[in-house]
Design a protein around this motif. Structure first.
Motif, PDB file in Angstrom:
ATOM      1  N   GLN A 237       0.765  -1.053  -0.041  1.00 43.53           N
ATOM      2  CA  GLN A 237      -0.035   0.152   0.082  1.00 43.53           C
ATOM      3  C   GLN A 237       0.917   1.153  -0.035  1.00 43.53           C
ATOM      4  OE1 GLN A 237      -3.132  -1.892  -0.888  1.00 43.53           O
ATOM      5  NE2 GLN A 237      -3.530   0.525  -0.515  1.00 43.53           N
ATOM      6  N   MET A 238       2.064   1.214   0.494  1.00 45.29           N
ATOM      7  CA  MET A 238       2.961   2.431   0.630  1.00 45.29           C
ATOM      8  C   MET A 238       3.731   2.358  -0.686  1.00 45.29           C
ATOM      9  SD  MET A 238       4.365   1.849   4.339  1.00 45.29           S
ATOM     10  CE  MET A 238       5.506   3.162   4.255  1.00 45.29           C
ATOM     11  N   ASP A 239       3.564   1.513  -1.668  1.00 45.69           N
ATOM     12  CA  ASP A 239       4.251   1.379  -2.928  1.00 45.69           C
ATOM     13  C   ASP A 239       5.658   1.271  -2.742  1.00 45.69           C
ATOM     14  OD1 ASP A 239       3.981   1.408  -5.538  1.00 45.69           O
ATOM     15  OD2 ASP A 239       4.211   3.329  -5.925  1.00 45.69           O
ATOM     16  N   ILE A 240       5.992   0.698  -1.761  1.00 42.81           N
ATOM     17  CA  ILE A 240       7.735   0.321  -1.437  1.00 42.81           C
ATOM     18  C   ILE A 240       7.729  -0.891  -2.515  1.00 42.81           C
ATOM     19  CG2 ILE A 240       8.967  -0.925   0.079  1.00 42.81           C
ATOM     20  CD1 ILE A 240       7.710   0.492   2.383  1.00 42.81           C
ATOM     21  N   LYS A 241       8.819  -1.039  -3.335  1.00 42.39           N
ATOM     22  CA  LYS A 241       9.135  -1.902  -4.075  1.00 42.39           C
ATOM     23  C   LYS A 241       9.942  -3.057  -3.441  1.00 42.39           C
ATOM     24  CE  LYS A 241      11.582  -2.285  -8.638  1.00 42.39           C
ATOM     25  NZ  LYS A 241      11.969  -1.345  -9.618  1.00 42.39           N
ATOM     26  N   VAL A 242       9.219  -4.067  -3.384  1.00 37.60           N
ATOM     27  CA  VAL A 242       9.562  -5.479  -2.894  1.00 37.60           C
ATOM     28  C   VAL A 242      10.715  -6.302  -3.608  1.00 37.60           C
ATOM     29  CG1 VAL A 242       8.751  -7.643  -1.543  1.00 37.60           C
ATOM     30  CG2 VAL A 242       7.598  -5.449  -1.541  1.00 37.60           C
ATOM     31  N   TYR A 243      10.560  -6.530  -4.841  1.00 32.29           N
ATOM     32  CA  TYR A 243      11.409  -7.249  -5.842  1.00 32.29           C
ATOM     33  C   TYR A 243      11.820  -6.295  -6.634  1.00 32.29           C
ATOM     34  CZ  TYR A 243       9.152 -11.800  -4.241  1.00 32.29           C
ATOM     35  OH  TYR A 243       8.596 -12.785  -3.422  1.00 32.29           O
ATOM     36  N   SER A 244      13.240  -6.765  -7.273  1.00 27.93           N
ATOM     37  CA  SER A 244      13.669  -5.986  -8.305  1.00 27.93           C
ATOM     38  C   SER A 244      12.814  -6.376  -9.661  1.00 27.93           C
ATOM     39  CB  SER A 244      15.119  -6.747  -8.607  1.00 27.93           C
ATOM     40  OG  SER A 244      15.172  -8.249  -8.884  1.00 27.93           O
ATOM     41  N   ASP A 245      13.292  -5.527 -10.701  1.00 33.51           N
ATOM     42  CA  ASP A 245      12.419  -5.827 -11.952  1.00 33.51           C
ATOM     43  C   ASP A 245      12.334  -7.052 -12.370  1.00 33.51           C
ATOM     44  OD1 ASP A 245      11.678  -2.936 -11.602  1.00 33.51           O
ATOM     45  OD2 ASP A 245      13.397  -2.395 -13.159  1.00 33.51           O
ATOM     46  N   ASP A 246      13.629  -7.841 -12.460  1.00 34.52           N
ATOM     47  CA  ASP A 246      13.577  -8.999 -12.740  1.00 34.52           C
ATOM     48  C   ASP A 246      13.131 -10.060 -12.020  1.00 34.52           C
ATOM     49  OD1 ASP A 246      15.673  -9.335 -11.389  1.00 34.52           O
ATOM     50  OD2 ASP A 246      17.251  -9.241 -12.536  1.00 34.52           O
ATOM     51  N   GLY A 247      12.808  -9.653 -10.802  1.00 27.37           N
ATOM     52  CA  GLY A 247      12.116 -10.821  -9.904  1.00 27.37           C
ATOM     53  C   GLY A 247      13.449 -11.643  -9.157  1.00 27.37           C
ATOM     54  N   LYS A 248      14.475 -11.136  -9.255  1.00 23.49           N
ATOM     55  CA  LYS A 248      15.421 -12.167  -8.938  1.00 23.49           C
ATOM     56  C   LYS A 248      16.098 -12.056  -7.716  1.00 23.49           C
ATOM     57  CE  LYS A 248      16.818 -13.794 -13.698  1.00 23.49           C
ATOM     58  NZ  LYS A 248      17.992 -13.718 -14.433  1.00 23.49           N
ATOM     59  N   SER A 249      15.708 -10.777  -7.092  1.00 22.23           N
ATOM     60  CA  SER A 249      16.213 -10.249  -5.708  1.00 22.23           C
ATOM     61  C   SER A 249      15.319  -9.369  -5.140  1.00 22.23           C
ATOM     62  CB  SER A 249      17.674  -9.599  -5.956  1.00 22.23           C
ATOM     63  OG  SER A 249      17.528  -8.405  -6.572  1.00 22.23           O
ATOM     64  N   PHE A 250      15.627  -9.364  -3.857  1.00 23.41           N
ATOM     65  CA  PHE A 250      14.478  -8.374  -2.909  1.00 23.41           C
ATOM     66  C   PHE A 250      15.400  -7.035  -2.965  1.00 23.41           C
ATOM     67  CE2 PHE A 250      12.906 -12.489  -1.456  1.00 23.41           C
ATOM     68  CZ  PHE A 250      11.767 -12.153  -1.407  1.00 23.41           C
ATOM     69  N   ALA A 446      16.928  -8.742   7.148  1.00 22.01           N
ATOM     70  CA  ALA A 446      15.779  -9.484   6.627  1.00 22.01           C
ATOM     71  C   ALA A 446      15.917  -9.531   5.027  1.00 22.01           C
ATOM     72  CB  ALA A 446      14.467  -8.550   6.916  1.00 22.01           C
ATOM     73  N   GLN A 447      16.502  -8.568   4.391  1.00 25.19           N
ATOM     74  CA  GLN A 447      16.736  -8.666   2.843  1.00 25.19           C
ATOM     75  C   GLN A 447      17.711  -9.632   2.678  1.00 25.19           C
ATOM     76  OE1 GLN A 447      15.794  -5.461   0.283  1.00 25.19           O
ATOM     77  NE2 GLN A 447      18.288  -5.489  -0.472  1.00 25.19           N
ATOM     78  N   GLU A 448      18.628  -9.715   3.438  1.00 23.42           N
ATOM     79  CA  GLU A 448      19.824 -10.559   2.708  1.00 23.42           C
ATOM     80  C   GLU A 448      19.368 -12.072   3.171  1.00 23.42           C
ATOM     81  OE1 GLU A 448      23.084  -9.690   5.455  1.00 23.42           O
ATOM     82  OE2 GLU A 448      23.773  -7.927   4.141  1.00 23.42           O
ATOM     83  N   LYS A 449      18.619 -12.284   3.878  1.00 20.42           N
ATOM     84  CA  LYS A 449      18.048 -13.767   4.379  1.00 20.42           C
ATOM     85  C   LYS A 449      17.067 -13.990   3.415  1.00 20.42           C
ATOM     86  CE  LYS A 449      19.360 -13.787   9.191  1.00 20.42           C
ATOM     87  NZ  LYS A 449      18.597 -13.937  10.617  1.00 20.42           N
ATOM     88  N   ALA A 450      16.196 -13.201   2.870  1.00 25.85           N
ATOM     89  CA  ALA A 450      15.064 -13.319   2.142  1.00 25.85           C
ATOM     90  C   ALA A 450      15.804 -13.635   0.731  1.00 25.85           C
ATOM     91  CB  ALA A 450      14.131 -12.354   1.975  1.00 25.85           C
ATOM     92  N   ASP A 451      16.977 -12.706   0.285  1.00 27.95           N
ATOM     93  CA  ASP A 451      17.590 -12.993  -0.960  1.00 27.95           C
ATOM     94  C   ASP A 451      18.073 -14.234  -1.136  1.00 27.95           C
ATOM     95  OD1 ASP A 451      17.326 -10.998  -2.753  1.00 27.95           O
ATOM     96  OD2 ASP A 451      18.701  -9.858  -1.996  1.00 27.95           O
TER      97      ASP A 451
END
Length: 458
Positions: A237-250, A446-451
């Motif tokens: 809802q905040m329009d925070i980008k969660v994934y990269s454009d190619d969907g291969k990373s957070f 969090a991002q490193e572990k999710a990646d």
């Protein structure tokens, strides 16, 4: 009516995460003559490639729903009977999948075995896997007008990537839920909050939570603490980008508002806006709200009916408002979908049934069933008086009206996290909320572990 499986070197292995790696499809033409391949199966050439799907609507097909037969047997039997009456010579065999944790794995395996049901009810994760592997009809090619009945924004955003990475329509959006704010008007008024003016941003909602905490002084709370209910919904809802454009990373850690969001969660938790023992609880706010223990209830509109049935006194003090649109500017729904197998031997019949099932008449009829609180995805359905005309100040009716209105501009851009990814992110946020880690470090970790999980396919 199923396709035949290819043997030898053409057999594919499907790797499940959010997508499936598949052989794709080959062959083409809309004549229906000859053979082609879809995934690991031999299929009618008319089912794949370019050209509209042709053929008579006749013969038998199999239709699979997800855990609907027990409660809605009468409704779906009526839809099937009406379809078979409209198209003499057709027959629809209805099966119902339990919809358990093995749903995606089971249905992708069925597709590999050339045994996918002709018409199938799917969630986004499974639809994504089947589309990438080539097991669902490309509706843009096979039926270019298929999207006309649906809300334009919903249809436009209901695309999935095929084996080449192109966005295609391979599913019809079916029923969906919605979100709204449900709150105890008396508790809000005591905190100096106007129940008739809900906040328009997530941080604005957090400010109201803080006001509740200061007013309640520990006698009750604003909401529950476990962030699992808010990730990634609040970020979206905040329009925070969660994934990269190619969907291969957070990439959510790249936005400073993510850290600000975590800092707010820590502030609210430590400031008494949330029960301390709810940080890792799997319970949503339903029961605490009905017991007068929290000011804000579940965002699911069906929750309002739950309150009406279980706590009439709290229901009388319940208000309903629009959940913050924030920077996204609209809501993003998570519909159930209907797909047609490209391996179907009666694809014309299967497509006709899929469109019949999801048409405005049948969607509206099902949404009016008193045993369900769901919302349609067709434009005509949302204009029905059932959704638009609410009399009095009944909270349940108001919830229906709020969601129906928001769905006119909603999209289906659902941000999907796997359970391991979500759990890893939530665990880091919980550490920050407890003061065991700074919000900055929690977001980074969090991002490193999710990646790492994403790279592992988990």
């Amino acid at each position: 009516m199923r396709a035949r499986r290819l043997t030898g070197s053409l057999t594919c292995l499907v790797v499940l995460s959010l997508t499936a790696a598949g052989c794709g499809l080959s062959g083409g033409g809309g004549s229906g003559d000859g053979e082609a391949t879809a995934g690991s199966c031999k299929v009618d050439a008319g089912n794949v490639g370019s050209g509209k799907l042709t053929g008579d609507v006749k013969g038998g097909i199999t239709f699979q729903t997800t855990n609907l037969k027990k409660d809605f047997g009468g409704f779906f039997k009526g839809v099937i009977d009406a379809f078979e009456k409209k198209y003499p010579g057709t027959s629809v065999k209805w099966i119902d999948d339990p919809g358990d944790a093995k749903f995606s794995e089971r249905n992708v395996a069925n597709a590999q075995a050339c045994d996918l049901p002709d018409v199938i009810n799917l969630n986004k994760v499974t639809a994504t896997a089947l589309t990438k592997a080539g097991y669902l009809l490309d509706l843009d090619k096979k039926d270019p007008g298929a999207g006309k009945p649906f809300v334009p924004a919903f249809w436009d955003s209901s695309t999935l990537k095929d084996s080449k990475g192109s966005d295609i329509h391979s599913v019809l959006p079916w029923y969906t839920g919605g979100v709204n704010l449900t709150y105890n008007t008396e508790m809000l008024e005591k905190a100096g909050i106007d129940p008739k003016k809900p906040p328009t941003t997530i941080f604005g909602l957090f400010e109201d939570y803080e006001k509740i905490a200061k007013s309640a002084k520990g006698k009750y709370y604003a909401t529950m603490a476990n962030p699992i209910w808010r990730i990634p919904a609040d970020w979206q809802q905040m329009d925070i980008k969660v994934y990269s454009d190619d969907g291969k990373s957070f990439v959510f850690a790249d936005d400073p508002r993510t850290t600000e969001w975590v800092a707010w969660m820590k502030r609210l938790y430590q400031g008494g806006a949330m029960p301390k023992d709810s940080l890792s609880s799997s319970d949503d706010p339903s029961t605490p709200y009905s017991n007068g223990q929290v000011a804000y209830g579940s965002t699911n509109p069906s929750f309002v009916r739950f309150v009406k049935q279980n706590s009439p006194s709290v229901y009388d003090r319940t208000g309903v408002g629009q959940y913050p649109f924030d920077k996204l500017g609209h809501t993003s729904g998570a519909p159930q979908y209907i797909g047609v197998a490209s391996t179907s031997e009666n694809a014309a019949t299967a497509l006709a049934f899929a469109k019949f099932l999801t048409n405005a008449e049948n969607q509206t009829a099902w949404c009016k069933d008193p045993n369900v609180v769901i919302f349609p995805t067709t434009t005509a359905s949302l204009e029905d008086p059932f959704f638009t005309e609410v009399t009095g100040d009944d909270p349940f009716g108001e919830a229906r009206k709020v969601v129906a209105e928001q769905l006119k501009t909603a999209t289906a851009d659902e941000v999907v996290l796997s359970d391991p990814q979500r759990n890893a992110i939530v665990a880091e946020v919980q550490l920050a909320m407890q003061g065991k880690k700074s919000p900055e470090d929690a977001v980074k970790d969090a991002q490193e572990k999710a990646d790492e999980l994403l790279k592992q396919g988990s």
